[in-house]
Design a protein around this motif. Structure first.
Motif, PDB file in Angstrom:
ATOM      1  N   ASN A   1       0.842  -1.240   0.091  1.00  0.00           N
ATOM      2  CA  ASN A   1       0.073  -0.093   0.063  1.00  0.00           C
ATOM      3  C   ASN A   1       0.801   1.195  -0.012  1.00  0.00           C
ATOM      4  O   ASN A   1       0.572   2.324  -0.739  1.00  0.00           O
ATOM      5  N   SER A   2       1.894   1.157   0.851  1.00  0.00           N
ATOM      6  CA  SER A   2       2.764   2.617   0.883  1.00  0.00           C
ATOM      7  C   SER A   2       3.424   2.764  -0.642  1.00  0.00           C
ATOM      8  O   SER A   2       3.937   4.043  -0.672  1.00  0.00           O
ATOM      9  N   LEU A   3       3.538   1.678  -1.183  1.00  0.00           N
ATOM     10  CA  LEU A   3       4.361   2.032  -2.739  1.00  0.00           C
ATOM     11  C   LEU A   3       3.344   2.388  -3.559  1.00  0.00           C
ATOM     12  O   LEU A   3       3.484   3.234  -4.602  1.00  0.00           O
ATOM     13  N   TRP A   4       2.101   2.095  -3.589  1.00  0.00           N
ATOM     14  CA  TRP A   4       0.939   2.501  -4.548  1.00  0.00           C
ATOM     15  C   TRP A   4       0.152   3.829  -4.114  1.00  0.00           C
ATOM     16  O   TRP A   4      -0.471   4.268  -5.220  1.00  0.00           O
ATOM     17  N   LEU A   5      -0.020   4.190  -2.810  1.00  0.00           N
ATOM     18  CA  LEU A   5      -0.907   5.324  -2.596  1.00  0.00           C
ATOM     19  C   LEU A   5      -0.477   6.642  -3.038  1.00  0.00           C
ATOM     20  O   LEU A   5       0.633   6.777  -3.303  1.00  0.00           O
ATOM     21  N   LEU A   6      -1.394   7.449  -3.005  1.00  0.00           N
ATOM     22  CA  LEU A   6      -1.041   8.961  -3.632  1.00  0.00           C
ATOM     23  C   LEU A   6      -1.560   9.747  -2.293  1.00  0.00           C
ATOM     24  O   LEU A   6      -3.107   9.799  -2.468  1.00  0.00           O
ATOM     25  N   PRO A   7      -0.911  10.213  -1.277  1.00  0.00           N
ATOM     26  CA  PRO A   7      -1.469  10.483   0.068  1.00  0.00           C
ATOM     27  C   PRO A   7      -2.319  11.853  -0.040  1.00  0.00           C
ATOM     28  O   PRO A   7      -1.838  12.726  -0.851  1.00  0.00           O
ATOM     29  N   ASN A   8      -3.072  12.210   0.745  1.00  0.00           N
ATOM     30  CA  ASN A   8      -3.797  13.737   0.828  1.00  0.00           C
ATOM     31  C   ASN A   8      -2.560  14.702   0.863  1.00  0.00           C
ATOM     32  O   ASN A   8      -2.709  15.664   0.175  1.00  0.00           O
ATOM     33  N   ARG A   9      -1.676  14.375   1.883  1.00  0.00           N
ATOM     34  CA  ARG A   9      -0.553  15.744   2.212  1.00  0.00           C
ATOM     35  C   ARG A   9       0.126  15.749   0.680  1.00  0.00           C
ATOM     36  O   ARG A   9       0.747  17.025   0.687  1.00  0.00           O
ATOM     37  N   LEU A  10       0.117  14.738  -0.265  1.00  0.00           N
ATOM     38  CA  LEU A  10       0.874  15.366  -1.614  1.00  0.00           C
ATOM     39  C   LEU A  10       0.237  16.476  -2.225  1.00  0.00           C
ATOM     40  O   LEU A  10       0.768  17.371  -2.488  1.00  0.00           O
TER      41      LEU A  10
ATOM     42  N   LEU B   1       6.950  22.058  -0.792  1.00  0.00           N
ATOM     43  CA  LEU B   1       7.733  21.106  -1.709  1.00  0.00           C
ATOM     44  C   LEU B   1       7.728  19.454  -1.269  1.00  0.00           C
ATOM     45  O   LEU B   1       7.788  19.458  -0.094  1.00  0.00           O
ATOM     46  N   PRO B   2       7.175  18.570  -2.135  1.00  0.00           N
ATOM     47  CA  PRO B   2       7.185  17.199  -1.316  1.00  0.00           C
ATOM     48  C   PRO B   2       8.379  16.588  -1.457  1.00  0.00           C
ATOM     49  O   PRO B   2       9.231  16.680  -2.205  1.00  0.00           O
ATOM     50  N   ILE B   3       8.774  15.679  -0.360  1.00  0.00           N
ATOM     51  CA  ILE B   3       9.456  14.946  -0.134  1.00  0.00           C
ATOM     52  C   ILE B   3       9.035  13.281  -0.678  1.00  0.00           C
ATOM     53  O   ILE B   3       8.259  12.957   0.081  1.00  0.00           O
ATOM     54  N   VAL B   4       9.714  12.645  -1.467  1.00  0.00           N
ATOM     55  CA  VAL B   4       9.036  11.584  -1.886  1.00  0.00           C
ATOM     56  C   VAL B   4      10.293  10.440  -2.023  1.00  0.00           C
ATOM     57  O   VAL B   4      11.434  10.787  -1.998  1.00  0.00           O
ATOM     58  N   LEU B   5       9.830   9.071  -2.194  1.00  0.00           N
ATOM     59  CA  LEU B   5      10.847   7.888  -2.310  1.00  0.00           C
ATOM     60  C   LEU B   5      10.830   7.212  -3.396  1.00  0.00           C
ATOM     61  O   LEU B   5       9.645   7.004  -4.050  1.00  0.00           O
ATOM     62  N   ASP B   6      11.942   7.174  -4.064  1.00  0.00           N
ATOM     63  CA  ASP B   6      11.932   6.546  -5.586  1.00  0.00           C
ATOM     64  C   ASP B   6      11.167   5.277  -5.220  1.00  0.00           C
ATOM     65  O   ASP B   6      11.465   4.487  -4.322  1.00  0.00           O
ATOM     66  N   GLY B   7      10.780   4.940  -6.463  1.00  0.00           N
ATOM     67  CA  GLY B   7       9.981   3.554  -6.506  1.00  0.00           C
ATOM     68  C   GLY B   7       8.550   3.577  -6.108  1.00  0.00           C
ATOM     69  O   GLY B   7       7.882   2.365  -6.282  1.00  0.00           O
TER      70      GLY B   7
ATOM     71  N   THR C   1       4.052   7.904  -5.650  1.00  0.00           N
ATOM     72  CA  THR C   1       4.189   9.345  -5.338  1.00  0.00           C
ATOM     73  C   THR C   1       5.298   9.788  -5.978  1.00  0.00           C
ATOM     74  O   THR C   1       5.104  11.043  -6.496  1.00  0.00           O
ATOM     75  N   ALA C   2       6.364   9.211  -5.925  1.00  0.00           N
ATOM     76  CA  ALA C   2       7.555   9.715  -6.621  1.00  0.00           C
ATOM     77  C   ALA C   2       7.282   9.459  -8.055  1.00  0.00           C
ATOM     78  O   ALA C   2       7.759  10.651  -8.791  1.00  0.00           O
ATOM     79  N   ARG C   3       6.529   8.813  -8.743  1.00  0.00           N
ATOM     80  CA  ARG C   3       6.302   8.685 -10.434  1.00  0.00           C
ATOM     81  C   ARG C   3       5.737   9.959 -10.560  1.00  0.00           C
ATOM     82  O   ARG C   3       5.931  10.791 -11.573  1.00  0.00           O
TER      83      ARG C   3
END
Length: 400
Positions: free
Chosen positions: A282-291, A300-306, A309-311
């Protein structure tokens, strides 16, 4: 006017209030029914007095199943006297289990299944996972629509695993703004102030707290973290004590969404848009509200590769991406960070404007119309905008 019966698992969830607002702004009349979570007090939601179905406890899945079973036995009497719904919108699996029984009370009522997170138990390969997916498939056989918040949920869960054969409606977790689109705020920072990272919303990720704790200590006060929202106390050994011991992290309590968003995001420079709560799935797939909230208000969003959200951030040319989840990587990424670097990155975000992050009244009306289309007689085609390519993610209505 479309009559919507909205069944929810947690009446105090801020996302429930936003959805009620959205339905009302789209022209629907809403009856709200659901469970009180823990000790949260039952209150009216935007003039709608909820029908209480019982109480549940956070992180107690077995107890929640028993509560649903108890609610099923009394559901008919609990719903006595409410207007006959045109559509039932069921949020999460346990409410989908009640939706069929609610529909049968009123005759034939179409059902839409709203699923904005994929619970880790649904993804297990053993008996529990198979049983829950089987239950979702069974109760979802009457659903005429699946409403979800990320294209990755469709690609990685609903299509290959869920077994539900209904159309999908992508409804991203965008910011609800009903009174017109304002410009992205202009950013000014007093010289010498520490950089601030905002982590707002559902505070449930212990790994994120560990990472940010180690990072801020490494940076020796150059960076601070501000937490706002609802901590999931069941996920931390001692949340309040832990925060009290952190020299560069503070928790500033709950907030109203969307009313307080400009103020809380205006007080930080970055949004923590990383989540390890359901790590690997789920953590890989979600697009969170905070984004969406952070980008709309200029943080500015801080995201994790892979991650999904990063995509999205890479596709739109914004934000700061980390290659891994080590504190040293985060510290290295910000080692030479200065005002000029921030201004350049913020200019990339500002060029997009506010619109990509918002839902307006037209979006609300489009969603209500999509629900209304479920009432069409069998065999009569409903107007429906096909889901766009999962590589583009350009859907304004919506929801994460």
């Amino acid at each position: 006017m479309l009559q919507v019966l909205y069944l929810v698992h947690d009446l105090s969830d801020p996302a429930v209030r936003r959805r009620v607002l959205m339905l009302q702004a789209g022209g629907a009349s809403v009856t709200l029914a659901g469970f009180r979570r823990g000790e949260n007090r039952l209150a009216d939601v935007e003039g709608v007095t909820p029908v209480q179905l019982g109480a549940t406890k956070d992180a107690r899945f077995g107890q929640r199943l028993l509560a649903v079973a108890g609610a099923a036995a009394t559901l008919s009497s609990k719903l006595a006297g409410i207007p006959k719904p045109d559509v039932i919108l069921a949020r999460n699996l346990e409410m989908l289990a009640l939706a069929g029984r609610a529909a049968s009370r009123f005759g034939t009522v179409p059902i839409a299944y709203e699923c904005l997170d994929i619970h880790r138990l649904l993804l297990q390969g053993g008996m529990v996972g198979r049983a829950l997916r089987g239950a979702e498939r069974h109760f979802g056989r009457k659903a005429g629509l699946v409403v979800t918040s990320s294209p990755a949920f469709i690609e990685h869960y609903f299509k290959p695993l869920s077994g539900i054969r209904a159309p999908f409606h992508l409804l991203e977790n965008k910011v609800l703004e009903l009174d017109g689109e304002a410009a992205l705020p202009v950013r000014t920072r007093p010289a010498g102030e520490p950089w601030r990272i905002g982590w707002f919303g559902a505070i449930r990720c212990r790994k994120s707290l560990d990472l940010l704790s180690a990072f801020t200590r490494l940076m020796e006060g150059r960076f601070e973290v501000v937490l706002r929202g609802r901590p999931a106390y069941s996920e931390f050994d001692d949340f309040d004590g832990r925060i009290a011991r952190e020299p560069f992290i503070r928790f500033e309590g709950p907030y109203r969404n969307p009313e307080d968003l400009p103020a809380i995001y205006g007080a930080v420079d970055f949004t923590w848009a990383i989540d390890f709560f359901e790590e690997g799935r789920n953590s890989l797939w979600l697009l969170p509200n905070r984004l969406y909230e952070g980008c709309r208000h200029g943080a500015l969003p801080i995201v994790l590769d892979g991650t999904e959200t990063a995509r999205l951030a890479r596709e739109r040319g914004i934000g700061i991406s980390l290659s891994d989840d080590r504190p040293e990587t985060l510290a290295g990424r910000f080692a030479g960070f200065d005002a000029a670097t921030y201004e350049a990155l913020h200019a990339d975000l500002a060029r997009l404007g506010a619109r990509p992050w918002l839902l307006d009244r037209a979006d609300c009306a489009a969603f209500v119309q999509r629900l209304a289309a479920l009432r069409r007689p069998a065999g009569q085609a409903a107007a429906f905008t096909p889901l766009p390519s999962l590589a583009t993610n350009k859907v304004d209505c919506h929801d994460r």
